[in-house]
Design a protein around this motif. Structure first.
Motif, PDB file in Angstrom:
ATOM      1  N   GLU A  95       1.019  -1.416   0.034  1.00  0.00           N
ATOM      2  CA  GLU A  95       0.141   0.231   0.108  1.00  0.00           C
ATOM      3  C   GLU A  95       1.241   1.055   0.486  1.00  0.00           C
ATOM      4  O   GLU A  95       0.885   2.197  -0.644  1.00  0.00           O
ATOM      5  CB  GLU A  95      -1.069   0.069   1.288  1.00  0.00           C
ATOM      6  N   ARG A  96       1.889   1.772   0.666  1.00  0.00           N
ATOM      7  CA  ARG A  96       2.822   2.221   1.055  1.00  0.00           C
ATOM      8  C   ARG A  96       3.548   2.701  -0.569  1.00  0.00           C
ATOM      9  O   ARG A  96       3.400   3.955  -1.436  1.00  0.00           O
ATOM     10  CB  ARG A  96       4.415   2.119   2.198  1.00  0.00           C
ATOM     11  N   LEU A  97       3.598   1.733  -1.360  1.00  0.00           N
ATOM     12  CA  LEU A  97       3.749   2.037  -2.743  1.00  0.00           C
ATOM     13  C   LEU A  97       2.925   2.273  -3.580  1.00  0.00           C
ATOM     14  O   LEU A  97       3.506   2.818  -5.140  1.00  0.00           O
ATOM     15  CB  LEU A  97       5.024   0.600  -3.328  1.00  0.00           C
ATOM     16  N   ARG A  98       1.539   1.648  -3.583  1.00  0.00           N
ATOM     17  CA  ARG A  98       0.738   2.251  -4.335  1.00  0.00           C
ATOM     18  C   ARG A  98       0.226   3.173  -4.013  1.00  0.00           C
ATOM     19  O   ARG A  98      -0.655   4.562  -3.957  1.00  0.00           O
ATOM     20  CB  ARG A  98      -0.085   1.282  -4.198  1.00  0.00           C
ATOM     21  N   ASP A  99       0.925   4.554  -2.518  1.00  0.00           N
ATOM     22  CA  ASP A  99       0.627   5.419  -2.577  1.00  0.00           C
ATOM     23  C   ASP A  99       1.076   6.915  -4.076  1.00  0.00           C
ATOM     24  O   ASP A  99       1.898   6.003  -4.167  1.00  0.00           O
ATOM     25  CB  ASP A  99       1.269   6.089  -1.431  1.00  0.00           C
ATOM     26  N   ALA A 104       3.741   9.288  -8.154  1.00  0.00           N
ATOM     27  CA  ALA A 104       4.394  10.476  -8.639  1.00  0.00           C
ATOM     28  C   ALA A 104       5.570  10.993  -8.309  1.00  0.00           C
ATOM     29  O   ALA A 104       6.270  11.077  -9.131  1.00  0.00           O
ATOM     30  CB  ALA A 104       3.600  11.777  -8.405  1.00  0.00           C
ATOM     31  N   ARG A 105       6.203  10.453  -7.409  1.00  0.00           N
ATOM     32  CA  ARG A 105       7.687  10.390  -7.352  1.00  0.00           C
ATOM     33  C   ARG A 105       8.865   9.942  -8.034  1.00  0.00           C
ATOM     34  O   ARG A 105       9.762  10.525  -8.449  1.00  0.00           O
ATOM     35  CB  ARG A 105       7.820  10.776  -5.641  1.00  0.00           C
ATOM     36  N   ARG A 106       8.295   8.875  -8.327  1.00  0.00           N
ATOM     37  CA  ARG A 106       9.122   7.877  -8.623  1.00  0.00           C
ATOM     38  C   ARG A 106       8.719   8.600 -10.488  1.00  0.00           C
ATOM     39  O   ARG A 106       9.879   8.424 -11.030  1.00  0.00           O
ATOM     40  CB  ARG A 106       8.811   6.598  -8.891  1.00  0.00           C
TER      41      ARG A 106
END
Lengths: 219, 603
Positions: A95-99, A104-106
């Protein structure tokens, strides 16, 4: 029989012995030897023994296996707890990665931008609808809040001390003229201090530069 | 040797005593012992036998709570905005920690504190102090993910540290941190038994729905194992239900970032954006800035922990000219081409009304009045209303009454009572003064124009849910009401399109390349409650929808007190364009491809 006796009660005195004798004669029973069929003891005893033993051993085995499965159930339950905890940890990491912020950061790291408007490509005839010239004008979206302004307390105005006239000149004169070891040592110490100060300043500058870079990243 | 054998002497006989006497003494002793037993029996069986029976039953029984999982709060696509996980708290028994294997007192606190602070993200010094406290129970860390906590405690045991244990401590996670935090709210530190403490937002409003009911289980236990045929009773836990919002997490995130950028660039106090599905009234995004991180609510100012979009009211300014115009068109008093002669200033009963731009007498059409945002023109047009007609329209647009979307602390705003309604009030209300609204209300009002004159109650909850105040809210409860005719709404939209025209209008910055956009700027003076006057600061806003001829999204952006001198068109307009453009792209709404409105603005 009793009714017979009662009806013939009058003739009892003389007749009875004869009749009784005949009856006794008729009713004489001889003792018949009992035909004892002796069942074999061994099979029965062994059957009972087997049943008892089987029951006890079976019960024991059953109990043991129940106990065994209780142990197994406990250890499996513990394992299930550990695994579900792990699953939860992984899910929350996912879930953290799908935030959206993370995505957007990546994306921005790869140089992607949010376009001003969408364009549509019609697959049937290959035409593009939308304002192609202006829609592609992207803008970089600041993902992090601006850093708070540096409080002025952290940058106090530099205190400038003007030395009384002549003092500085005298010291210089003394330093150049004097040749004794003590003064040289003092000079060396001063030089060391200066070098230290310089390095401090350099590191400060570096950190400031780093901060600037960070700020730029955040912009 | 018969001579040496001692005969039973008299003394020996006396020592043994008389048999009768011995018997009696023996009986008395036995009787005493038995009567003690009897007394104990009476005590056990006669006085409160139930308590003892219970104690006997409890011996070897293990009772545990089966925790109910708190329901998640999801966005419209099922993405979690808040979800629960099985957490653990790590607690220490300092007395046991500081005792070595031989039972000697040692100071192992620094070692353990170093180990734990590295693994569990707790402060070394706080922990050190706790581990040295004279007590048997100290928290080490709370709300640790179960996997981490178990691993750390096991590792500590391997390293020979004693006295650590874990207990249930459910964790509430907000995977997207500050996204929709203003709506979702947060939980406080749970109570010792794991009961969560909802403190704000939907977490609190819909706590009953979310929380569920704990179950319980009783087992006969021996050495940590359930006895196979022992007693056991299980009452299953009833998990909380999920709450699905109408909010779109991605769009909400984008709106929040754009609002933050806009507020910071304009150096404003606060800002907000509302994105609404024009056809259904579902709120797709409701962004506030400043807001807070739901995972660390205490790090933010208490004033930022709610939603200003719903709790704060302000004067909407020129945006409400749209409502005035729509009312006038519906009443058949004007057309978009109605010719108005607009003087440089207009003297009314108690004051002079001016425009934001200096001009001599100009000749504007009604469309021009809206496009140039002329106060004087609006007042002149609104003179055509009959008595009480304008108020009826504004009330029907939803001004002055709460939206009932289910957000805590909603302020209904103020639409002056008919008894206080004078012609001066009407003049000011025509261009958005002397009336106050919250942003959600205003979005719903503007959305009425986008939705063919039908006002839909805005909703934030999908389906239906009961608030803690016992109200039913949600999309199922949303009602519709025809406020103005579809024709009037269409004409208003055509006039609003002229606002973003680079030549005719004041907000070219709100254009979305390739799309027809209808909108209206607002730059309103802010009333200060301290002085009871306008304090010289402004509320700038932009409300609009796109595509103008087939609206899909109604977006409203407001920035309070910008200090860069910008107005509604230059500050809120570009933010509107960004957010709406993103929404159009995300929902793949193609441009309608029709020519834009070319209503004349002057005559």
């Amino acid at each position: 029989m009793s009714s017979l006796y009662s009806t013939q009660g009058a003739a009892r005195s003389n007749r009875m012995p004869r009749i009784a004798g005949a009856a006794v004669e008729r009713a004489r029973l001889s003792v018949v030897p009992v035909a004892r069929t002796r069942a074999a003891k061994v099979p029965f005893v062994s059957l009972v023994t087997v049943l008892l033993l089987g029951g006890v051993v079976g019960l024991l085995l059953f109990n043991t296996s129940m106990q065994q499965s209780a142990f197994a159930a406990t250890s499996l339950e513990q394992r299930a707890t550990v695994l579900s905890a792990r699953q939860e940890a992984l899910a929350s990491k996912l879930e953290r990665l799908r935030d959206p912020q993370e995505i957007a950061r990546r994306a921005q790291k790869m140089g992607m931008q949010v376009p001003a408007a969408p364009l549509f490509l019609d697959l049937a005839d290959g035409t593009v609808s939308g304002d192609a010239a202006r829609a592609t004008l992207g803008a970089r979206l600041p993902l992090d809040p601006l850093l708070p302004a540096r409080p002025s307390e952290l940058d106090p105005p530099a205190t400038v001390v003007t030395p009384p006239e002549g003092v500085l000149g005298d010291q210089r004169g003394g330093g150049s003229g004097g040749g004794d070891g003590g003064k040289n040592k003092q000079d060396e110490k001063k030089a060391d201090k200066k070098a230290e100060k310089k390095s401090e300043k350099k590191s400060e500058k570096k950190s400031e530069k780093k901060k600037d870079k960070k700020n730029k990243k955040n912009d | 040797m018969p001579t040496t054998r001692p005969m039973p002497s008299h003394e020996a006989a006396a020592r043994r005593g008389h048999p009768h006497f011995r018997l009696r003494v023996g009986f008395v002793l036995i009787a005493m012992v038995l009567s003690v037993f009897a007394g104990r029996l009476v005590q056990l069986q006669g006085i409160d036998p139930k308590a003892y029976a219970e104690m006997a039953a409890a011996e070897g029984m293990d009772e545990m709570v089966l925790p109910a999982q708190r329901g998640a709060i999801l966005d419209r696509n099922g993405e979690p905005l808040a979800q629960s996980a099985d957490g653990l708290m790590v607690v220490a028994d300092p007395a046991l920690v500081n005792t070595d294997e031989e039972g000697q007192e040692v100071d192992r606190a620094p070692e353990l504190a170093k180990f734990l602070s590295g693994k569990l993200d707790v402060d070394y010094f706080t922990l050190l102090q706790r581990l040295r406290t004279e007590s048997r129970f100290q928290y080490v860390a709370r709300g640790v993910p179960a996997a981490t906590a178990t691993k750390v405690v096991d590792r500590a045991e391997e390293l020979g540290f004693d006295g650590l244990s874990t207990w249930r401590d459910p964790v509430r996670e907000y995977p997207a941190d500050d996204v929709a935090a203003n709506l979702v709210g947060f939980l406080g530190t749970p109570l010792a038994d794991g009961t969560p403490q909802p403190l704000a937002g939907f977490e609190r409003t819909f706590d009953e729905l979310l929380s569920g009911t704990d179950g319980s289980a009783r087992y006969a236990m021996a050495a940590g194992n359930k006895l196979p045929l022992g007693d056991n009773t299980v009452v299953e836990a009833r998990d909380g239900q999920d709450l699905t919002l109408t909010v779109d997490r991605e769009l909400q995130w984008y709106a929040q970032r754009v609002v933050r950028q806009t507020v910071q660039q304009a150096r404003g106090d606060s800002g907000l954006a509302v994105v609404m599905d024009s056809r259904t009234g579902e709120v797709l995004a409701l962004a506030d800035h400043p807001t807070y991180d739901a995972n660390a609510p205490l790090a933010s100012d208490e004033a930022d922990l709610g939603s200003r979009a719903v709790s704060d009211v302000y004067e909407p300014g020129s945006v409400s000219k749209v409502l005035t115009m729509a009312g006038l068109l519906d009443a058949g008093k004007v057309t978009p081409r109605t010719r108005l002669t607009v003087p440089g200033s207009l003297a009314r009963q108690d004051r002079t009304i001016g425009d934001w731009f200096p001009h001599d007498t100009i000749r504007l059409t009604l469309a021009g009045v809206l496009a140039k945002s002329s106060n004087i023109g609006t007042v002149l047009a609104s003179d055509k209303f009959e008595d009480g007609q304008m108020r009826r329209y504004l009330a029907a647009f939803g001004l002055g009454s709460a939206t009932g979307a289910g957000v805590r602390g909603e302020s209904a705003g103020i639409l002056p009572d008919p008894s206080l309604w004078t012609s001066q009030t009407q003049d000011r209300i025509a261009f958005g003064q002397s009336v106050s609204v919250n942003a959600l209300q205003m979005t719903a009002a503007v959305n009425t124009i986008a939705n063919d004159g039908v006002r839909i109650d805005p909703s934030l909850v999908r389906g239906s849910a009961t608030t803690d105040a016992g109200e039913q809210v949600g999309t199922d409860q949303a009602t519709t009401q025809q406020v103005v005719s579809a024709e009037a709404a269409r004409k208003t939209a055509l006039m609003m399109e002229r606002v973003v025209d680079p030549e005719a209008g004041v907000a070219p910055g709100a254009q979305i390349p390739g799309y027809r956009v209808a909108g209206k700027t607002g730059t309103a003076q802010r009333a200060s409650s301290e002085c009871g006057c306008y304090d010289g600061t402004f509320t700038v806003s932009f409300a609009g929808f796109a595509p103008a001829d087939d609206p899909r999204f109604t977006v409203y952006v407001v920035v309070q007190n910008p200090r860069n001198g910008g107005g509604g068109g230059s500050v809120a307009g570009p933010a509107f364009a960004k957010i709406t453009g993103y929404a159009l792209r995300r929902y793949a709404v193609p441009p309608t491809g029709t020519p834009a409105s070319d209503l004349p603005v002057e005559w």
